[in-house]
Scaffold this motif. Structure first.
Motif, PDB file in Angstrom:
ATOM      1  N   VAL A 283       0.826  -1.213   0.000  1.00 21.68           N
ATOM      2  CA  VAL A 283       0.000   0.000   0.000  1.00 21.68           C
ATOM      3  C   VAL A 283       0.858   1.261   0.000  1.00 21.68           C
TER       4      VAL A 283
ATOM      5  N   VAL B 250      -2.496   7.260   1.848  1.00 22.65           N
ATOM      6  CA  VAL B 250      -2.648   5.838   2.137  1.00 22.65           C
ATOM      7  C   VAL B 250      -4.113   5.490   2.333  1.00 22.65           C
ATOM      8  N   GLU B 251      -4.881   6.407   2.934  1.00 17.16           N
ATOM      9  CA  GLU B 251      -6.286   6.128   3.178  1.00 17.16           C
ATOM     10  C   GLU B 251      -7.046   5.924   1.865  1.00 17.16           C
TER      11      GLU B 251
ATOM     12  N   GLU C 188      -6.188   2.505   0.518  1.00 13.35           N
ATOM     13  CA  GLU C 188      -6.909   1.460   1.250  1.00 13.35           C
ATOM     14  C   GLU C 188      -8.348   1.352   0.753  1.00 13.35           C
ATOM     15  N   LYS C 189      -8.985   2.476   0.467  1.00 14.50           N
ATOM     16  CA  LYS C 189     -10.357   2.438  -0.046  1.00 14.50           C
ATOM     17  C   LYS C 189     -10.392   1.821  -1.442  1.00 14.50           C
TER      18      LYS C 189
ATOM     19  N   LEU D  32      -8.264  -0.338  -2.608  1.00 15.78           N
ATOM     20  CA  LEU D  32      -8.006  -1.770  -2.450  1.00 15.78           C
ATOM     21  C   LEU D  32      -9.271  -2.491  -1.997  1.00 15.78           C
ATOM     22  N   GLU D  33     -10.012  -1.868  -1.096  1.00 14.07           N
ATOM     23  CA  GLU D  33     -11.278  -2.475  -0.663  1.00 14.07           C
ATOM     24  C   GLU D  33     -12.248  -2.595  -1.835  1.00 14.07           C
TER      25      GLU D  33
ATOM     26  N   ARG E 176      -3.410 -10.030   0.183  1.00 17.20           N
ATOM     27  CA  ARG E 176      -1.964  -9.879   0.353  1.00 17.20           C
ATOM     28  C   ARG E 176      -1.315 -11.089   1.000  1.00 17.20           C
TER      29      ARG E 176
END
Length: 470
Positions: free
Chosen positions: A156, A167-168, A171-172, A174-175, A188
């Motif tokens: 990430v 990064v936030e 992460e979203k 990736l979700e 991962r």
């Protein structure tokens, strides 16, 4: 004067060199069937005197009789035909059937379509999503870091650095990608992979999450009673949890990964014949070559130019050399198969357990061929037998001699080990030492370390991992 002096000397040395014809024979002998067909197609494209017929039952045309023996009227007609064709040498084959086959084959190949790859499917799902533009841009970067097994190999922080997004946001994104099909994609590690699939099924219980987060190593070591006590559940409940995990895929992208299927075509066949076995070449195993009759007749015409005659004679010699090499290749493979049929009669009748040891040196000595020639001849070649299709190399292995004098190959011993393990009690699996003792009782003296090596080659885990707790 300088201490360095130049001198001339002569030496005699004897070397053995292979002729071009021998090199061609060895090269063809080593080629598997599909590569041989490609090589022959190239040869036919370069040599107008070579033609192929797909039907095995057509006889090879004989060279025509000398022109002096032909009827005078036919001679005049053929001479006129030669004049008509002379300026267009070399000429393509007029084999209409072969042209039609090539056209149909090209149409079929052009009609084939490749299934979308995992990355292509994920990008399509991303394009159809209603996510904001920045999430789709980061999602595309994430998809680029997913391998064919479905795992995200980029971190990430690295994706955040390459995209310039926080990064936030990564992460979203990736979700978002992890919500695409197939379930588990974008994971991962293995625990995350399995949890994503369980969440998609609404089947992720606290016990399963605890197992995936902290106790996969105990499962790998088959420490199930201790794990059940740690989780404060019964052994039956633990087996139920393991059953749920076995329904999941550790590699979610494997369903869309490109397949690498190998096409296998046997070149020879061993069939039952009376009390023994007979060997013959498989029909259609390789194209049959013959000389184009049109050009053979042209060579007989007296008014053919010297340049054209020299060209045709050169191509005629090349064609004959190639045809001789093909005959030698096929006869060598058939002779090797005949030795196998004589040596492995028990295997042909009973199966792998009756396979006898056989080495390439033994076959070479019987056929008066070098061991390396046998190795070339059996490489990537297949034979059809009453027990199925096998690589020719399958029949070559060392072995053991039992107490009653019977010889068994390594593969036969491995099959006996497999059978013993299949019949073992699940709660008390046989150790390697016990397997060695049982084989010895059956007349086969095999060391424990050899049993362990054969068991591992069969992909069978050790007795500790095979034990089923009741």
């Amino acid at each position: 004067m300088s201490g360095n002096q130049q001198t001339l000397s002569t030496t005699l040395r004897q070397e053995q060199q292979l002729s071009a014809r021998q090199l061609q024979s060895l090269e063809l002998l080593n080629l598997p069937l599909l590569e041989l067909e490609e090589r022959l197609m190239q040869a036919m494209a370069a040599n107008p005197l070579l033609e192929a017929e797909s039907a095995d039952d057509l006889p090879e045309p004989e060279p025509p009789a000398p022109a002096e023996a032909e009827d005078e009227a036919n001679f005049d007609a053929e001479a006129a035909e030669a004049d008509e064709w002379r300026d267009d040498l070399p000429l393509p084959s007029d084999n209409c059937a072969r042209d039609d086959d090539a056209e149909r084959r090209e149409y079929l190949l052009n009609s084939l379509t490749d299934a979308p790859t995992l990355q292509e499917q994920l990008l399509q799902e991303l394009a159809l999503s209603d996510a904001p533009a920045n999430l789709r841009r980061v999602g595309a970067e994430i998809i680029g870091g997913i391998d064919d097994s479905g795992y995200l190999r980029s971190t990430v922080p690295d994706i955040a650095m390459s995209t310039g997004e926080p990064v936030e946001v990564v992460e979203k994104a990736l979700e978002l990608v992890q919500g695409f099909d197939p379930p588990g994609v974008g994971c991962r590690d293995l625990p995350e992979c399995l949890k994503l699939q369980l969440r998609r099924k609404n089947a992720l219980t606290p016990v399963l999450e605890e197992i995936l987060d902290h106790h996969l190593e105990e499962i790998a070591r088959n420490h199930l009673p201790q794990l059940a006590r740690t989780l404060r559940i019964s052994l039956d409940e633990l087996y139920g949890c393991l059953g749920e995990l076995r329904k999941l895929s550790p590699f979610p992208g494997s369903a869309l990964a490109p397949e690498h299927s190998e096409f296998v075509a046997p070149e020879v066949e061993i069939v039952k014949s009376g009390d023994g076995y007979a060997v013959h070449s498989c029909k259609g195993a390789a194209p049959r070559l013959f000389l184009a009759e049109r050009y053979l007749k042209m060579l007989e015409t007296p008014d053919l130019s010297g340049e054209d005659r020299a060209y045709l004679r050169e191509k005629l010699q090349q064609a004959r050399d190639l045809m001789r090499a093909l005959e030698l290749r096929q006869s060598t493979i058939v002779r090797i198969a005949e030795v196998i049929a004589r040596t492995q009669r028990d295997f042909l009748a009973e199966g792998v357990e009756a396979l006898h040891p056989l080495t390439m040196r033994q076959v070479g000595e019987e056929l008066e061929l070098h061991e390396t020639t046998i190795s070339r001849a059996v490489a990537n070649k297949y034979v059809r037998t009453p027990q199925g299709i096998f690589p020719l190399k399958f029949f070559f292995s060392a072995g053991f001699t039992s107490e009653d004098g019977a010889e068994l190959s390594n593969r036969a011993v491995m099959e006996k080990i497999r059978e013993l393990i299949q019949k073992e009690p699940p709660a008390k699996p046989l150790s390697d030492e016990q397997l060695a003792q049982m084989l010895k009782a059956g007349g086969i003296a095999v060391a424990r370390r050899t049993v362990a090596k054969y068991r591992e080659a069969l992909g069978i885990p050790s007795s500790n991992l095979r034990r089923q707790h009741i």
